[in-house]
Design a protein around this motif. Structure first.
Motif, short mmCIF file in Angstrom:
data_model
loop_
_atom_site.label_atom_id
_atom_site.label_comp_id
_atom_site.label_asym_id
_atom_site.label_seq_id
_atom_site.Cartn_x
_atom_site.Cartn_y
_atom_site.Cartn_z
N GLY A 223 1.13 -1.07 -0.13
CA GLY A 223 -0.21 -0.01 0.04
C GLY A 223 0.74 1.48 0.31
N ILE A 224 1.74 1.09 0.34
CA ILE A 224 2.88 2.21 1.30
C ILE A 224 3.44 2.55 -0.44
N LEU A 225 3.07 1.64 -1.69
CA LEU A 225 4.22 1.01 -2.94
C LEU A 225 3.71 2.37 -3.38
N LEU A 226 2.54 2.01 -4.04
CA LEU A 226 1.24 2.52 -3.88
C LEU A 226 0.81 3.49 -3.88
N SER A 227 1.03 3.62 -2.96
CA SER A 227 0.91 5.17 -2.63
C SER A 227 2.12 6.35 -2.95
N SER A 228 2.73 6.11 -2.73
CA SER A 228 4.35 6.76 -2.74
C SER A 228 3.88 7.66 -4.33
N PHE A 229 3.75 7.32 -5.68
CA PHE A 229 3.78 7.65 -6.60
C PHE A 229 2.54 9.21 -6.10
N GLY A 230 1.96 9.15 -5.17
CA GLY A 230 0.88 10.21 -5.18
C GLY A 230 0.95 11.22 -4.27
N TRP A 231 2.01 11.24 -3.10
CA TRP A 231 2.96 11.85 -2.32
C TRP A 231 3.04 13.22 -3.03
N ALA A 232 4.17 13.26 -3.91
CA ALA A 232 4.50 14.55 -4.98
C ALA A 232 3.68 14.51 -5.76
N TYR A 233 3.14 13.83 -6.51
CA TYR A 233 2.21 13.84 -7.85
C TYR A 233 0.89 15.03 -6.82
N LEU A 234 0.74 14.97 -5.32
CA LEU A 234 -0.79 15.42 -4.74
C LEU A 234 0.34 17.31 -3.99
N VAL B 214 -5.50 22.74 -8.43
CA VAL B 214 -6.56 22.59 -7.59
C VAL B 214 -7.69 21.57 -7.13
N PHE B 215 -7.77 21.05 -7.94
CA PHE B 215 -8.47 20.49 -8.58
C PHE B 215 -8.22 18.97 -8.92
N ASN B 216 -7.20 18.88 -9.55
CA ASN B 216 -6.09 17.53 -9.08
C ASN B 216 -5.76 17.15 -8.47
N PHE B 217 -5.26 17.77 -7.25
CA PHE B 217 -4.83 17.74 -5.97
C PHE B 217 -5.63 17.53 -5.23
N MET B 218 -6.78 17.96 -4.92
CA MET B 218 -8.31 16.80 -4.34
C MET B 218 -8.84 15.65 -5.12
N ALA B 219 -8.77 15.92 -6.20
CA ALA B 219 -8.74 14.14 -6.80
C ALA B 219 -7.58 13.20 -6.44
N ASN B 220 -6.01 13.96 -6.33
CA ASN B 220 -4.93 12.78 -5.76
C ASN B 220 -5.09 12.79 -4.50
N ALA B 221 -5.47 13.71 -3.69
CA ALA B 221 -5.83 13.22 -1.84
C ALA B 221 -6.09 11.50 -2.27
N GLY B 222 -6.92 11.77 -2.82
CA GLY B 222 -8.45 9.87 -2.87
C GLY B 222 -6.64 9.46 -3.60
#
Length: 449
Positions: free
Chosen positions: A68-79, A393-401
């Motif tokens: 889960g951490i590995l799959l989520s890690s993409f989103g950290w900087a992306y977000l 901003v819109f994509n920030f909210m999406a990628n919080a998910g």
């Protein structure tokens, strides 16, 4: 640099003389083809991990929480980079921001072959997320620049469908690569594809239609026509407007009730999307007992269903506009129906039949495709001068998910030993998205700022 604290206005785009333009053109569809391809590559590079993960898990002895951490890690900087990169796009244009991002994320994808453990994989995925951050704000900006209001639903659906068609075609191929050549081969091949397309992107894409010698005078007039919610003067003013301070612009984007309805809905939509982009192949292998090659072929069906849902949602939305329905109905209805249909994902908990599981998953992912009309809704609502920052901003909210969903599912699987409550979590989130759309978005119209 401006001495008033606001950014200096950008230089006007180079204009092509009318005499050098073709008599008739449909160049905007060429731009849309490029957006479709780059979006397909973008999603292929962010989701190739999910196809290879069952082998990576065994090779590196990862727990579900670590996965889960590995799959989520993409989103950290992306977000975290969504708003800064949106601002960058408003300053330098989508072509350059997206093009250099494509080169960067392709190199990061290929760099996975050098990884030797969990930590290095996480680091590379964080870098990948950072380079991919300009993607959807750039798409949004280019669609607003190149398409009139009554074509943006179909244009958004077309480039968004690239998310799914690449995966539908590639999932079986990547599964075969994983089995026969090892999981590192998946990342080398997909990284090379992105680097090859970057040459096409820099040679053929323009930020605005007036910069392209392939756009006729007739097509340019069609693209720049104001729709019923915007006067020609307002469009011209927006295209020439100077960005205000970051704080003032963010206040506009964070204090509007309708935009918050869109943000919450986008969080819910992304939660469904990221289940399919991260855990879905592992779900088929571990929960439903499929082999990795079989899972790769079965997984194509929901991806194709999502493609159909995206195209149906965009075309239906624009058709409703053409037939005189209000913009509010035309943009909201496909998304809200998508929220309702997506809840069927929970039904997969009650069967072990592979065809039935794939049917439920296909309906849920079709529904998520309908939800992608939210980008057209947002493009019709955000202030024109803030399409890049607003898209961030819109994509920030999406990628919080996108960050939260892989983590939550990993924790649930480790705690319960199954995916049953994970699917229940997705069902709850889409219900929240439906309520947000119903209560917070009273009408769809351009916000003035």
């Amino acid at each position: 640099m401006s001495t008033t604290g606001t950014p200096a206005p950008a230089a006007p785009p180079p204009l092509v003389p009318d005499s050098a333009r073709p008599a008739v053109s449909r160049a905007r569809y060429g731009l849309l083809t490029s957006l479709f391809i780059i979006t397909a590559i973008n999603y292929l590079d962010r989701t190739n991990l999910s196809v290879a993960l069952p082998h990576i898990k065994d090779d590196l002895h990862l727990t579900a929480t670590q996965q889960g951490i590995l799959l989520s890690s993409f989103g950290w900087a992306y977000l975290l980079l969504q708003i800064p990169t949106g601002r960058l796009i408003d300053k330098v244009g989508a072509k350059l921001a997206f093009g250099y991002a494509l080169v960067g994320w392709s190199l990061a994808t290929a760099a996975v072959v050098l990884s030797r453990g969990f930590g290095s994989l996480v680091g590379i995925r964080v870098a990948l997320g950072a380079f991919e951050a300009p993607a959807f704000p750039s798409n949004n900006r280019l669609v607003v620049n190149w398409f009139p209001g009554n074509e943006r639903g179909r244009a958004t659906a077309t480039y968004t469908s690239g998310e799914y068609i690449g995966l539908a075609v590639a999932a079986p191929v990547l599964s075969l690569l994983t089995v026969h050549f090892g999981w590192r081969s998946v990342f080398l091949v997909t990284g090379a594809v992105g680097l090859l397309f970057s040459v096409v992107w820099f040679r053929r894409v323009y930020d605005r239609p007036e910069q392209s010698p392939k756009v006729s005078v007739e097509e340019l007039a069609h693209i720049q026509q104001p729709d019923e919610q915007e006067s020609a003067a307002a469009v011209e003013k927006a295209s020439e407007a100077e960005l205000s301070t970051m704080g003032a612009d963010l206040r506009v984007l964070f204090t509007n009730k309708r935009l918050w309805g869109m943000y919450i809905g986008q969080f819910a939509s992304a939660s469904v999307l990221f289940f399919f982009l991260t855990w879905f192949p592992s779900y088929l292998v571990e929960e439903k007992g499929m082999g990795i090659i079989k899972a790769g072929f079965w997984a194509s069906a929901p991806y194709l269903a999502a493609l159909v849902g995206t195209l149906v949602g965009g075309a239906w939305s624009d058709r409703m506009l053409d037939n005189g329905r209000s913009r509010t109905v035309a943009r909201k209805l496909p998304v809200m129906i998508g929220f309702v249909l997506a809840s069927i994902i929970v039904c997969a908990n009650f069967t072990d039949s592979a065809p039935l599981v794939i049917t439920f998953m296909s309906i849920a992912f079709f529904a998520q495709g309908l939800m992608q009309n939210s980008w057209a809704l947002f493009a019709d609502s955000v202030p024109r001068r803030l399409t890049g920052t607003g898209g961030g901003v819109f994509n920030f909210m999406a990628n919080a998910g996108g960050v939260l969903t892989p983590l939550v599912i990993g924790f649930i699987v480790d705690a319960t030993g199954s995916f049953a409550w994970a699917l229940g979590y997705i069902g709850i989130v889409v219900a929240v998205g439906l309520v947000a759309y119903a209560l917070l978005i009273d009408r769809v119209e351009r916000i003035e700022a």
